[in-house]
Scaffold this motif. Structure first.
Motif, PDB file in Angstrom:
ATOM      1  N   TYR A   1      34.717  50.297  37.578  1.00 36.15           N
ATOM      2  CA  TYR A   1      34.448  49.755  38.922  1.00 36.15           C
ATOM      3  C   TYR A   1      34.770  48.261  38.973  1.00 36.15           C
ATOM      4  O   TYR A   1      35.395  47.780  39.914  1.00 36.15           O
ATOM      5  CB  TYR A   1      32.993  49.968  39.335  1.00 36.15           C
ATOM      6  N   HIS A   2      34.325  47.549  37.964  1.00 38.89           N
ATOM      7  CA  HIS A   2      34.567  46.101  37.907  1.00 38.89           C
ATOM      8  C   HIS A   2      36.068  45.800  37.866  1.00 38.89           C
ATOM      9  O   HIS A   2      36.551  44.912  38.580  1.00 38.89           O
ATOM     10  CB  HIS A   2      33.869  45.499  36.682  1.00 38.89           C
ATOM     11  N   LEU A   3      36.804  46.545  37.070  1.00 40.30           N
ATOM     12  CA  LEU A   3      38.240  46.294  36.943  1.00 40.30           C
ATOM     13  C   LEU A   3      39.007  46.669  38.213  1.00 40.30           C
ATOM     14  O   LEU A   3      39.983  46.002  38.565  1.00 40.30           O
ATOM     15  CB  LEU A   3      38.809  47.008  35.716  1.00 40.30           C
ATOM     16  N   ILE A   4      38.578  47.708  38.903  1.00 38.61           N
ATOM     17  CA  ILE A   4      39.201  48.038  40.194  1.00 38.61           C
ATOM     18  C   ILE A   4      38.994  46.873  41.154  1.00 38.61           C
ATOM     19  O   ILE A   4      39.926  46.432  41.833  1.00 38.61           O
ATOM     20  CB  ILE A   4      38.634  49.346  40.779  1.00 38.61           C
ATOM     21  N   LYS A   5      37.769  46.369  41.208  1.00 42.83           N
ATOM     22  CA  LYS A   5      37.478  45.232  42.095  1.00 42.83           C
ATOM     23  C   LYS A   5      38.285  44.007  41.685  1.00 42.83           C
ATOM     24  O   LYS A   5      38.786  43.278  42.543  1.00 42.83           O
ATOM     25  CB  LYS A   5      35.982  44.911  42.082  1.00 42.83           C
ATOM     26  N   LEU A   6      38.435  43.780  40.374  1.00 45.72           N
ATOM     27  CA  LEU A   6      39.234  42.654  39.896  1.00 45.72           C
ATOM     28  C   LEU A   6      40.680  42.792  40.367  1.00 45.72           C
ATOM     29  O   LEU A   6      41.278  41.828  40.862  1.00 45.72           O
ATOM     30  CB  LEU A   6      39.175  42.561  38.368  1.00 45.72           C
ATOM     31  N   LEU A   7      41.242  43.984  40.239  1.00 38.14           N
ATOM     32  CA  LEU A   7      42.621  44.203  40.681  1.00 38.14           C
ATOM     33  C   LEU A   7      42.756  43.932  42.183  1.00 38.14           C
ATOM     34  O   LEU A   7      43.693  43.250  42.614  1.00 38.14           O
ATOM     35  CB  LEU A   7      43.069  45.634  40.367  1.00 38.14           C
ATOM     36  N   LEU A   8      41.824  44.432  42.965  1.00 31.20           N
ATOM     37  CA  LEU A   8      41.895  44.244  44.416  1.00 31.20           C
ATOM     38  C   LEU A   8      41.646  42.786  44.806  1.00 31.20           C
ATOM     39  O   LEU A   8      42.219  42.290  45.775  1.00 31.20           O
ATOM     40  CB  LEU A   8      40.919  45.182  45.121  1.00 31.20           C
ATOM     41  N   TYR A   9      40.827  42.096  44.044  1.00 30.28           N
ATOM     42  CA  TYR A   9      40.590  40.666  44.257  1.00 30.28           C
ATOM     43  C   TYR A   9      41.888  39.881  44.030  1.00 30.28           C
ATOM     44  O   TYR A   9      42.275  39.036  44.832  1.00 30.28           O
ATOM     45  CB  TYR A   9      39.489  40.197  43.299  1.00 30.28           C
ATOM     46  N   ILE A  10      42.568  40.203  42.943  1.00 35.09           N
ATOM     47  CA  ILE A  10      43.837  39.538  42.619  1.00 35.09           C
ATOM     48  C   ILE A  10      44.888  39.871  43.669  1.00 35.09           C
ATOM     49  O   ILE A  10      45.651  39.003  44.093  1.00 35.09           O
ATOM     50  CB  ILE A  10      44.295  39.937  41.200  1.00 35.09           C
ATOM     51  N   ALA A  11      44.929  41.120  44.111  1.00 38.60           N
ATOM     52  CA  ALA A  11      45.878  41.516  45.156  1.00 38.60           C
ATOM     53  C   ALA A  11      45.648  40.690  46.421  1.00 38.60           C
ATOM     54  O   ALA A  11      46.605  40.235  47.054  1.00 38.60           O
ATOM     55  CB  ALA A  11      45.741  43.006  45.456  1.00 38.60           C
ATOM     56  N   ARG A  12      44.391  40.485  46.765  1.00 43.00           N
ATOM     57  CA  ARG A  12      44.074  39.675  47.947  1.00 43.00           C
ATOM     58  C   ARG A  12      44.552  38.244  47.746  1.00 43.00           C
ATOM     59  O   ARG A  12      45.152  37.651  48.641  1.00 43.00           O
ATOM     60  CB  ARG A  12      42.572  39.726  48.230  1.00 43.00           C
ATOM     61  N   GLU A  13      44.310  37.690  46.565  1.00 41.93           N
ATOM     62  CA  GLU A  13      44.776  36.326  46.263  1.00 41.93           C
ATOM     63  C   GLU A  13      46.295  36.212  46.356  1.00 41.93           C
ATOM     64  O   GLU A  13      46.822  35.207  46.813  1.00 41.93           O
ATOM     65  CB  GLU A  13      44.343  35.904  44.854  1.00 41.93           C
ATOM     66  N   GLU A  14      46.986  37.252  45.901  1.00 40.10           N
ATOM     67  CA  GLU A  14      48.449  37.243  45.874  1.00 40.10           C
ATOM     68  C   GLU A  14      49.067  37.677  47.214  1.00 40.10           C
ATOM     69  O   GLU A  14      50.276  37.599  47.379  1.00 40.10           O
ATOM     70  CB  GLU A  14      48.968  38.152  44.751  1.00 40.10           C
ATOM     71  N   GLY A  15      48.241  38.175  48.112  1.00 39.87           N
ATOM     72  CA  GLY A  15      48.737  38.619  49.409  1.00 39.87           C
ATOM     73  C   GLY A  15      49.573  39.883  49.346  1.00 39.87           C
ATOM     74  O   GLY A  15      50.523  40.041  50.103  1.00 39.87           O
ATOM     75  N   VAL A  16      49.213  40.786  48.443  1.00 38.18           N
ATOM     76  CA  VAL A  16      49.949  42.046  48.291  1.00 38.18           C
ATOM     77  C   VAL A  16      49.003  43.231  48.487  1.00 38.18           C
ATOM     78  O   VAL A  16      47.789  43.090  48.380  1.00 38.18           O
ATOM     79  CB  VAL A  16      50.652  42.147  46.915  1.00 38.18           C
ATOM     80  N   GLU A  17      49.585  44.382  48.767  1.00 39.21           N
ATOM     81  CA  GLU A  17      48.812  45.605  48.957  1.00 39.21           C
ATOM     82  C   GLU A  17      48.748  46.412  47.664  1.00 39.21           C
ATOM     83  O   GLU A  17      49.686  46.390  46.866  1.00 39.21           O
ATOM     84  CB  GLU A  17      49.454  46.474  50.037  1.00 39.21           C
ATOM     85  N   VAL A  18      47.659  47.133  47.530  1.00 34.84           N
ATOM     86  CA  VAL A  18      47.508  48.083  46.428  1.00 34.84           C
ATOM     87  C   VAL A  18      47.269  49.450  47.046  1.00 34.84           C
ATOM     88  O   VAL A  18      46.235  49.691  47.659  1.00 34.84           O
ATOM     89  CB  VAL A  18      46.346  47.707  45.492  1.00 34.84           C
TER      90      VAL A  18
END
Length: 150
Positions: free
Chosen positions: A5-22
């Protein structure tokens, strides 16, 4: 499961920072690569599937995060190019909760940052070429990318 769960949130957090979709496919492939090439064993038990490596455990985890409200899903219609009929939906995941990175996340954060910026097609090409055994059922591999017909 808490680590996943934590790593999924980390990935989505980074995606938001980078302005990309997952989307679902990108999420599955990045976590597959995290286990295979990042050396992080999460016990996700990836199997060959229609769009390459797939983990039902990972999918269950993302669905639980959606159900809890931590993650939002934006569905985009996929239309047939000839008939213009809706033939499916692309699910894009968006972090919807507060998230704080930890110092222990640095190595995985770098890994995620590298892969999340890549297009879905580039990730799929990489996975299909390097791990062909996971793409044996893939429709995309044969019909769209055509990478094994070269």
């Amino acid at each position: 499961m808490e680590r996943i769960y934590h790593l999924i949130k980390l990935l989505l957090y980074i995606a938001r920072e980078e302005g990309v979709e997952v989307n679902a496919t990108k999420l599955q492939k990045i976590f597959f690569l995290l286990e295979k090439e990042g050396g992080v064993d999460l016990g996700l038990e990836f199997k060959p599937w229609f769009f390459g490596p797939y983990s039902s455990i990972l999918q269950d985890c993302i669905e639980k995060l959606v159900d809890s409200g931590d993650v939002d899903v934006k569905e985009q219609e996929i239309k047939d190019m000839l008939s213009n009929e809706i033939i499916g939906y692309k699910r894009v995941y968006i972090l919807n909760s507060d998230f704080s990175k930890s110092e222990n996340d640095k190595k995985i954060e770098e890994f995620f940052r590298k892969w999340v910026k890549m297009s879905r097609s580039d990730i799929l090409n990489y996975v299909y070429k390097k791990y062909p055994e996971y793409g044996k059922y893939s429709i995309i591999k044969d019909k769209i990318l055509g990478i094994f017909n070269e």
